[in-house]
Design a protein around this motif. Structure first.
Motif, PDB file in Angstrom:
ATOM      1  N   TRP A  80     -76.161  52.829  -4.678  1.00  0.00           N
ATOM      2  CA  TRP A  80     -76.603  53.824  -3.683  1.00  0.00           C
ATOM      3  C   TRP A  80     -77.451  53.153  -2.618  1.00  0.00           C
ATOM      4  O   TRP A  80     -77.559  53.666  -1.495  1.00  0.00           O
ATOM      5  N   ARG A  85     -77.480  55.702   0.665  1.00  0.00           N
ATOM      6  CA  ARG A  85     -77.808  57.074   0.286  1.00  0.00           C
ATOM      7  C   ARG A  85     -78.969  57.164  -0.696  1.00  0.00           C
ATOM      8  O   ARG A  85     -79.541  58.224  -0.885  1.00  0.00           O
ATOM      9  N   TYR A  89     -81.154  60.564   0.349  1.00  0.00           N
ATOM     10  CA  TYR A  89     -81.215  61.782  -0.455  1.00  0.00           C
ATOM     11  C   TYR A  89     -82.611  61.970  -1.031  1.00  0.00           C
ATOM     12  O   TYR A  89     -83.278  60.996  -1.398  1.00  0.00           O
ATOM     13  N   GLU A  92     -83.058  66.195  -4.650  1.00  0.00           N
ATOM     14  CA  GLU A  92     -81.826  66.768  -5.213  1.00  0.00           C
ATOM     15  C   GLU A  92     -81.070  65.724  -6.046  1.00  0.00           C
ATOM     16  O   GLU A  92     -80.398  66.060  -7.011  1.00  0.00           O
ATOM     17  N   GLU A 111     -68.729  58.639  -4.751  1.00  0.00           N
ATOM     18  CA  GLU A 111     -68.174  57.741  -3.708  1.00  0.00           C
ATOM     19  C   GLU A 111     -68.587  56.292  -3.982  1.00  0.00           C
ATOM     20  O   GLU A 111     -67.766  55.379  -3.939  1.00  0.00           O
ATOM     21  N   ARG A 140     -77.158  67.819  -9.804  1.00  0.00           N
ATOM     22  CA  ARG A 140     -77.813  67.987  -8.511  1.00  0.00           C
ATOM     23  C   ARG A 140     -79.004  68.911  -8.727  1.00  0.00           C
ATOM     24  O   ARG A 140     -78.836  70.031  -9.208  1.00  0.00           O
ATOM     25  N   MET A 157     -67.215  69.042 -12.094  1.00  0.00           N
ATOM     26  CA  MET A 157     -66.458  68.877 -10.856  1.00  0.00           C
ATOM     27  C   MET A 157     -65.218  68.042 -11.131  1.00  0.00           C
ATOM     28  O   MET A 157     -65.252  67.127 -11.970  1.00  0.00           O
ATOM     29  N   ASP A 159     -63.406  65.449  -9.074  1.00  0.00           N
ATOM     30  CA  ASP A 159     -63.530  64.730  -7.816  1.00  0.00           C
ATOM     31  C   ASP A 159     -62.488  63.618  -7.771  1.00  0.00           C
ATOM     32  O   ASP A 159     -62.367  62.839  -8.694  1.00  0.00           O
ATOM     33  N   TYR A 161     -60.494  60.578  -5.245  1.00  0.00           N
ATOM     34  CA  TYR A 161     -60.758  59.660  -4.137  1.00  0.00           C
ATOM     35  C   TYR A 161     -59.458  58.936  -3.835  1.00  0.00           C
ATOM     36  O   TYR A 161     -58.765  58.490  -4.758  1.00  0.00           O
ATOM     37  N   MET A 202     -71.236  63.546   5.188  1.00  0.00           N
ATOM     38  CA  MET A 202     -70.167  62.668   4.711  1.00  0.00           C
ATOM     39  C   MET A 202     -69.510  61.901   5.849  1.00  0.00           C
ATOM     40  O   MET A 202     -68.750  61.001   5.625  1.00  0.00           O
ATOM     41  N   PHE A 412     -62.050  66.001   2.227  1.00  0.00           N
ATOM     42  CA  PHE A 412     -62.564  65.234   3.368  1.00  0.00           C
ATOM     43  C   PHE A 412     -61.652  64.074   3.706  1.00  0.00           C
ATOM     44  O   PHE A 412     -61.164  63.394   2.798  1.00  0.00           O
ATOM     45  N   TYR A 441     -61.906  64.476  -2.428  1.00  0.00           N
ATOM     46  CA  TYR A 441     -61.404  65.827  -2.676  1.00  0.00           C
ATOM     47  C   TYR A 441     -62.106  66.413  -3.905  1.00  0.00           C
ATOM     48  O   TYR A 441     -61.912  65.905  -5.003  1.00  0.00           O
TER      49      TYR A 441
HETATM   50  O1  LIG Z   1     -70.131  65.555  -2.732  1.00  0.00           O
HETATM   51  C1  LIG Z   1     -69.976  65.507  -1.554  1.00  0.00           C
HETATM   52  C2  LIG Z   1     -68.731  65.033  -0.904  1.00  0.00           C
HETATM   53  C3  LIG Z   1     -67.558  64.943  -1.814  1.00  0.00           C
HETATM   54  C4  LIG Z   1     -67.098  66.314  -2.281  1.00  0.00           C
HETATM   55  C5  LIG Z   1     -65.778  66.115  -2.985  1.00  0.00           C
HETATM   56  C6  LIG Z   1     -65.873  65.140  -4.117  1.00  0.00           C
HETATM   57  C7  LIG Z   1     -66.560  63.872  -3.727  1.00  0.00           C
HETATM   58  N1  LIG Z   1     -67.786  64.126  -2.977  1.00  0.00           N
HETATM   59  C8  LIG Z   1     -71.055  65.898  -0.597  1.00  0.00           C
HETATM   60  N2  LIG Z   1     -72.332  65.915  -1.312  1.00  0.00           N
HETATM   61  C9  LIG Z   1     -72.898  67.112  -1.604  1.00  0.00           C
HETATM   62  N3  LIG Z   1     -74.047  67.208  -2.252  1.00  0.00           N
HETATM   63  C10 LIG Z   1     -74.696  66.058  -2.675  1.00  0.00           C
HETATM   64  C11 LIG Z   1     -75.904  66.153  -3.397  1.00  0.00           C
HETATM   65  C12 LIG Z   1     -76.534  65.012  -3.810  1.00  0.00           C
HETATM   66 CL1  LIG Z   1     -77.993  65.085  -4.717  1.00  0.00          CL
HETATM   67  C13 LIG Z   1     -75.990  63.746  -3.525  1.00  0.00           C
HETATM   68  F1  LIG Z   1     -76.639  62.642  -3.976  1.00  0.00           F
HETATM   69  C14 LIG Z   1     -74.800  63.628  -2.826  1.00  0.00           C
HETATM   70  C15 LIG Z   1     -74.153  64.801  -2.395  1.00  0.00           C
HETATM   71  C16 LIG Z   1     -72.902  64.733  -1.676  1.00  0.00           C
HETATM   72  O2  LIG Z   1     -72.354  63.652  -1.404  1.00  0.00           O
END
Ligand SMILES: O=C(C[C@@H]1CCCCN1)Cn1cnc2cc(Cl)c(F)cc2c1=O
Ligand SMILES: [Mg+2]
Length: 565
Positions: A80, A85, A89, A92, A111, A140, A157, A159, A161, A202, A412, A441
């Motif tokens: 990170w 990031r 961040y 959260e 990611e 989160r 989730m 997720d 990529y 993003m 995305f 996604y």
């Molecule tokens: O998650 C995403 C983008 C995509 C969504 C589809 C699957 C892969 N990620 C956006 N996002 C949202 N809330 C977050 C909260 C925290 Cl604490 C973090 F560290 C990172 C993120 C964060 O990156």
């Protein structure tokens, strides 16, 4: 499954701190239990629904050409830090130290992990495109977890990529994923819309959210009443054409407006419509103050402002900061005679105000006959306001209406934001190192469960759709002490089980009323009651959705059920 051997702790009363239907029912029907704020256990019925949704997701991911993997929840801080990031961040992102005091994040998304994995394994364009996905627990630390599984701090989730050597290849997978998402939510029986969304932190350009229509949704969807245009209100562009009022420009006049603070108060006091007022707000973009103007009847869209200013964060200046900067309160703020290096940006509508009203930057005073072209130094007029119901649809067809939505998916086109930051390159046909082009996604799987629960219920409890119901049939012997009833029930339990039906049998020593109330609450699609006519081999079949009842001989039972499911 026999209820005497499982755990389905139904509740009569509505739990106090559950304030949406799905949360109340998931608790009352014994599907989930809360461990901590925003942290839940899935009990047997909840787990089965979760599995059914995951199965649909896996089938559609397979069809879209994605391969399943599983990544760790423990993520090294170094990853990170590479993407930056770790620093951007806040609370959260849940962080911890291991026994050697090495820093980790609990995965909020993946990611960084997936990019570090792929950069080590993929070297040549011949290995692209590649789409990998996981179904995994995310963490989160939401400030306000609420609505049960709809906004938790630990959730499930899917997720995915994707990695590409060309934008065209990304477009292809994006389309396949888009179709897979539509199939998934369709098969879950959800009333959803794919909406154009804002990519937030993003980066990247194209992004769509999948929204389940629901009045408890936290997102607002702006959709056209004449086309399939739909966008998250955060980003819906405003194409409203403003006509220039044909008024003569009058001389600027400063007037006293004692105790008149809000636009409504000032407009009423000066007897002008809010649309002739100019609202002035001070925002802090990263750490730069900026004056933002909108027409009095419009609202500034902070997401549009953030994107326009290309700021990492924008927020309203505090009353103290406002006082210190302009030595007046927000109610008297205005854009006339402000400090030269205080940038002023305005929404397009402001440019068309004639003989308007604005704050005088002098406590309890306003200007009238304000004409922006003559009296204001606006650095830029741009689209900064929230679209409103009745505005023309951005695609030129029809007008905009609003609906509330629950975001259950988000896709995305990421571009090279992560591959460049983390040096994930491949060698192209000419042997040159290129950053991989990525897409990502997401589907909130546990949130999707809650969205289905929110959509499929009635006053007695759940009404699960056949595709994801925890069991197909609820087999209920009215009185297990009655030899014939128990015998027929056990016979049917094994016969039905052999014919691919998933059967939940209520073999508890409970009063019939309790069994039937629990059955309505749990909400399986079909109930089979073994009662007085057991001696004739006759049972009662009831359809949960319609309430329709049928008396059926056991020899016709399989056929009857198959016709209903
Ligand atoms: O998650 C995403 C983008 C995509 C969504 C589809 C699957 C892969 N990620 C956006 N996002 C949202 N809330 C977050 C909260 C925290 Cl604490 C973090 F560290 C990172 C993120 C964060 O990156
Ligand atoms: Mg989103």
């Amino acid at each position: 499954m026999k209820q005497s051997m499982t755990l389905i702790p139904t509740l009569r009363e509505v739990p106090a701190d559950a304030d949406v239907k799905s949360h109340q029912l998931l608790l009352r029907a014994g599907f989930i239990r809360q461990n901590a704020s925003g942290v839940y256990s899935f009990l047997p019925l909840g787990k089965k629904v979760l599995q059914n949704i995951e199965q649909i997701v896996r089938e559609e991911m397979m069809a879209a050409g994605a391969m399943e993997i599983l990544m760790p929840a423990l993520q090294q801080a170094e990853l990170w830090q590479e993407s930056g990031r770790w620093y951007s961040y806040g609370p959260e992102l849940m962080r911890l130290k291991d026994r050697h005091s090495r820093e980790f994040a609990l995965g909020a998304t993946h990611e960084e992990v997936i990019t570090s994995l792929v950069r080590d394994e993929i070297k040549s364009y011949k290995k692209l495109p590649l789409t990998l996905y996981q179904i995994q627990t995310k963490f989160r630390d939401e400030k306000r977890p609420r609505f049960g599984l709809l906004r938790g701090r630990e959730f499930i989730m899917k997720d995915a990529y994707s990695f590409h050597s060309s934008p065209e290849s990304l477009d292809e997978i994006y389309k396949k994923m888009f179709q897979a998402y539509s199939n998934i939510f369709e098969r879950c029986g959800l009333n959803f819309r794919a909406v154009i969304a804002d990519s937030g932190a993003m980066g990247g350009k194209d992004t769509h959210e999948f929204m389940v229509l629901s009045e408890i949704g936290e997102d607002t969807i702006a959709y056209s009443n004449e086309s399939d245009y739909a966008a998250n209100i955060e980003m819906a562009p405003v194409l409203a054409a403003y006509e220039k009022a044909n008024e003569q420009q009058e001389e600027l006049v400063k007037v006293e407006t004692k105790d008149q603070k809000s636009i409504e108060q000032v407009a009423a006091f000066l007897n002008v419509p809010a649309s002739k007022c100019i609202k002035t707000l001070i925002f802090k973009a990263d750490d730069q103050f900026v004056l933002v103007l909108s027409r009095g009847d419009h609202e500034i869209n902070d997401i549009k402002l953030k994107n326009y200013l290309e700021a990492a964060s924008v927020e309203l200046a505090s009353p103290e900061e406002t006082k210190a900067l302009m030595n007046c309160s927000v109610g008297s703020l205005g854009p006339i005679d402000v400090d030269k290096d205080l940038k002023i940006v305005a929404d397009h509508a402001v440019e068309y105000v004639i003989n308007g009203v604005c704050g005088a930057n002098d406590e309890d005073h306003h200007y009238t006959n304000v004409n922006p072209s003559r009296d204001l130094e606006v650095a830029a007029y741009t689209d900064l306001r929230f679209i409103q119901e009745g505005d023309p649809s951005p695609d030129g067809k029809g007008i905009i209406q609003f609906a509330k939505g629950i975001e259950v998916g988000h896709v995305f086109k990421l571009g090279t934001r992560y591959s460049e930051a983390m040096n994930a390159t491949y060698l192209d046909e000419n042997g040159r190192a290129q950053p991989m082009i990525m897409g990502c996604y997401g589907i909130g799987v546990s949130r999707t469960l809650a969205a289905v629960a929110e959509q499929f219920n009635d006053e007695k409890g759940f009404v699960w759709p056949a595709n994801i119901t925890p069991f197909d049939l609820h087999l209920i012997p009215v009185n297990m002490k009655d030899e014939q009833q128990a015998a027929l029930a056990n016979e049917l339990y094994s016969v039905l089980g052999q014919h691919r039906f998933e059967v939940l049998m209520d073999d508890r020593q409970e009063r019939p009323g309790v069994k039937f109330a629990d059955s309505d609450l749990i909400g399986l699609p079909i109930r089979i009651t073994v009662g007085k006519k057991a001696s004739e081999g006759i049972v009662e079949v009831k359809e949960r959705k319609t309430g329709n009842m049928f008396e059926v001989h056991k020899d016709e039972l399989l056929e009857k059920i198959s016709s209903l499911l």
